[in-house]
Design an enzyme around this catalytic site. Structure first.
Site, PDB file in Angstrom:
ATOM      1  N   GLY A  30      -4.147  93.173  -4.796  1.00  0.00           N
ATOM      2  CA  GLY A  30      -3.728  94.493  -5.268  1.00  0.00           C
ATOM      3  C   GLY A  30      -2.726  95.045  -4.266  1.00  0.00           C
ATOM      4  O   GLY A  30      -2.989  95.041  -3.053  1.00  0.00           O
ATOM      5  N   ARG A  88       2.425  86.923   0.568  1.00  0.00           N
ATOM      6  CA  ARG A  88       2.660  87.066  -0.876  1.00  0.00           C
ATOM      7  C   ARG A  88       3.998  87.791  -1.052  1.00  0.00           C
ATOM      8  O   ARG A  88       4.230  88.826  -0.414  1.00  0.00           O
ATOM      9  CB  ARG A  88       1.522  87.844  -1.553  1.00  0.00           C
ATOM     10  CG  ARG A  88       0.174  87.115  -1.461  1.00  0.00           C
ATOM     11  CD  ARG A  88      -0.873  87.726  -2.371  1.00  0.00           C
ATOM     12  NE  ARG A  88      -0.600  87.446  -3.767  1.00  0.00           N
ATOM     13  CZ  ARG A  88      -1.259  88.025  -4.776  1.00  0.00           C
ATOM     14  NH1 ARG A  88      -2.187  88.930  -4.540  1.00  0.00           N
ATOM     15  NH2 ARG A  88      -0.971  87.718  -6.024  1.00  0.00           N
ATOM     16  N   ASP A  94       3.331  96.243  -8.729  1.00  0.00           N
ATOM     17  CA  ASP A  94       3.492  95.572  -7.442  1.00  0.00           C
ATOM     18  C   ASP A  94       4.825  95.898  -6.787  1.00  0.00           C
ATOM     19  O   ASP A  94       4.960  95.845  -5.572  1.00  0.00           O
ATOM     20  CB  ASP A  94       3.336  94.063  -7.603  1.00  0.00           C
ATOM     21  CG  ASP A  94       1.873  93.718  -7.735  1.00  0.00           C
ATOM     22  OD1 ASP A  94       1.340  93.849  -8.860  1.00  0.00           O
ATOM     23  OD2 ASP A  94       1.243  93.390  -6.715  1.00  0.00           O
TER      24      ASP A  94
HETATM   25  O1  MRU Z   1      -2.452  89.182  -7.961  1.00  0.00           O
HETATM   26  P1  MRU Z   1      -3.067  90.524  -7.747  1.00  0.00           P
HETATM   27  O2  MRU Z   1      -4.492  90.618  -8.174  1.00  0.00           O
HETATM   28  O3  MRU Z   1      -2.857  91.012  -6.321  1.00  0.00           O
HETATM   29  O4  MRU Z   1      -2.242  91.470  -8.696  1.00  0.00           O
HETATM   30  C1  MRU Z   1      -2.542  92.835  -8.712  1.00  0.00           C
HETATM   31  C2  MRU Z   1      -1.766  93.595  -9.708  1.00  0.00           C
HETATM   32  O5  MRU Z   1      -0.917  93.085 -10.392  1.00  0.00           O
HETATM   33  C3  MRU Z   1      -2.038  95.061  -9.781  1.00  0.00           C
HETATM   34  O6  MRU Z   1      -1.858  95.540 -11.079  1.00  0.00           O
HETATM   35  C4  MRU Z   1      -1.053  95.791  -8.847  1.00  0.00           C
HETATM   36  O7  MRU Z   1      -1.098  95.239  -7.579  1.00  0.00           O
HETATM   37  C5  MRU Z   1      -1.332  97.218  -8.769  1.00  0.00           C
HETATM   38  S1  MRU Z   1      -2.775  97.554  -7.851  1.00  0.00           S
HETATM   39  C6  MRU Z   1      -2.998  99.182  -7.659  1.00  0.00           C
END
Ligand code: MRU
Length: 345
Positions: free
Chosen positions: A45, A87, A235
């Site tokens: 997240g 990431r 993101d």
């Molecule tokens: O791969 P992830 O689980 O880190 O992806 C998370 C997301 O796409 C969320 O929607 C995004 O980070 C927003 S979190 C407040």
């Protein structure tokens, strides 16, 4: 439900790979292990990754505090580079490392021990500010939700994806707390099932009515008039309002547009990349195809078949009804209205 917090000299992370069946809290003091935790998505997240990286920089500094100033600064470059390599898509990671880097830069005349203290304070501030931003977003976003609405969300943009409270789920929480009697459809979110494992877990635990569906059911739910609005997190948001979020968000946005359903994105301004003109420039993380060929360790695809696993997609700004930030709700034209958020307190 705090997925990342500092306690008595240790960084604590809820191991999100184990949810919802096991609630395991892991302890970290080594920045290399913190970087690994981001890569394998023990913490995930965008805002939570940023907060974690902030503490990662602090723990790196603590490790080298007794070195000469020159060695300390050289090592800090390595620490920041390692954390930044974890990431590529969530801009909050780079935003937090940059904030920590500014502390390093502006205090280079001080003792290493003093610099380390200032880094700890900055990491704590990033964490505390994230919680406040989520609460403020919740307040603004809840005004867009009508009593009795049913909201579709994708992935997990909840407390588990932030320092606490959540972005998209923060808005949903705030509307629920305001007595709006709302309910939620949660997309399961293949391949890693953040919707099923995390969003359903969070909302269910809090008594917010949630119904889990597979990703390919969303369009049919919309067709039947069962969904009044979509709220997702982000993101990275480009200045023109293009939004990178979990893979599948783009498809949801196309469906929402086809059915005349508003599509809201809830994200703090730390998720806006003010240097990026459009979503075309956003780097999309490609992850191990084992996430597709296997579900929870069980093989579901034949050996040797070709696969692709982009972890995110970009929703064009034309499909985004509004962006909910901690500074207020932003409407199109985004290329005019988003830059106004830059630097504002
Ligand atoms: O791969 P992830 O689980 O880190 O992806 C998370 C997301 O796409 C969320 O929607 C995004 O980070 C927003 S979190 C407040």
């Amino acid at each position: 439900m705090k997925p990342v917090y500092y306690e008595e000299g240790v960084l604590k992370l809820i191991d999100q790979t184990k949810l919802p069946t096991e609630l395991i809290i892991r302890s970290y003091t080594d920045y290399r292990e913190i970087a690994k935790a981001i890569v394998v998505m023990i913490v995930r997240g965008a805002p939570a990754i940023g907060v974690t990286a902030g503490y990662g920089v602090y723990f790196g500094a603590l490790e080298y505090v007794n070195e000469t100033k020159e060695v300390f600064y050289d090592k800090m470059k390595e620490v920041c580079a390692l954390l930044a390599s974890t990431r590529p898509t969530a801009v909050n990671l780079f935003w937090a490392i940059k904030r920590m880097g500014c502390v390093l830069q502006t205090n280079s005349n001080k003792e290493c021990s003093q610099i380390v203290e200032l880094l700890k304070k900055e990491a704590d501030d990033i964490c505390a500010e994230d919680i406040q931003m989520c609460r403020d977003m919740g307040k603004y976003g809840a005004e867009l939700i009508h009593a009795g609405d049913t909201i579709l969300t994708h992935c997990n943009a909840g407390a588990l994806a932030t320092a606490d409270y959540g972005t998209a789920l923060g808005v949903i929480r705030a509307a629920h707390e305001a007595g709006k009697n709302i309910s939620v459809y949660a997309d399961e979110t293949r391949p890693l099932l953040q919707g099923a494992r995390l969003t359903a877990y969070e909302l269910h635990a809090e008594g917010i009515p949630v119904t889990l569906i597979t990703d390919n059911m969303a369009g049919w739910m919309m067709k039947q008039g069962k969904i009044d609005g979509v709220i997702v997190g982000a993101d990275r948001i480009a200045v023109n309002g293009d939004v990178a979020n979990k893979i599948g968000t783009y498809s949801v946005s196309v469906l929402a547009k086809a059915h005349g359903i508003p599509m809201y994105v809830a994200a703090p301004t730390s998720t806006i990349d003010f240097a990026m003109k459009s979503g075309d420039e956003i780097v999309i993380e490609e992850r191990d195809c084992r996430e597709i060929s296997h579900i929870c360790g069980i093989q579901v695809a034949p050996d040797g078949v070709a696969m692709e696993n982009p972890a995110f997609d970009v929703t064009p700004h034309q499909n985004v009804t509004a962006i909910i930030t901690e500074k207020g709700v932003v409407y199109p034209p985004y290329d005019i209205n988003i830059p106004k958020l830059s630097g504002e307190k």
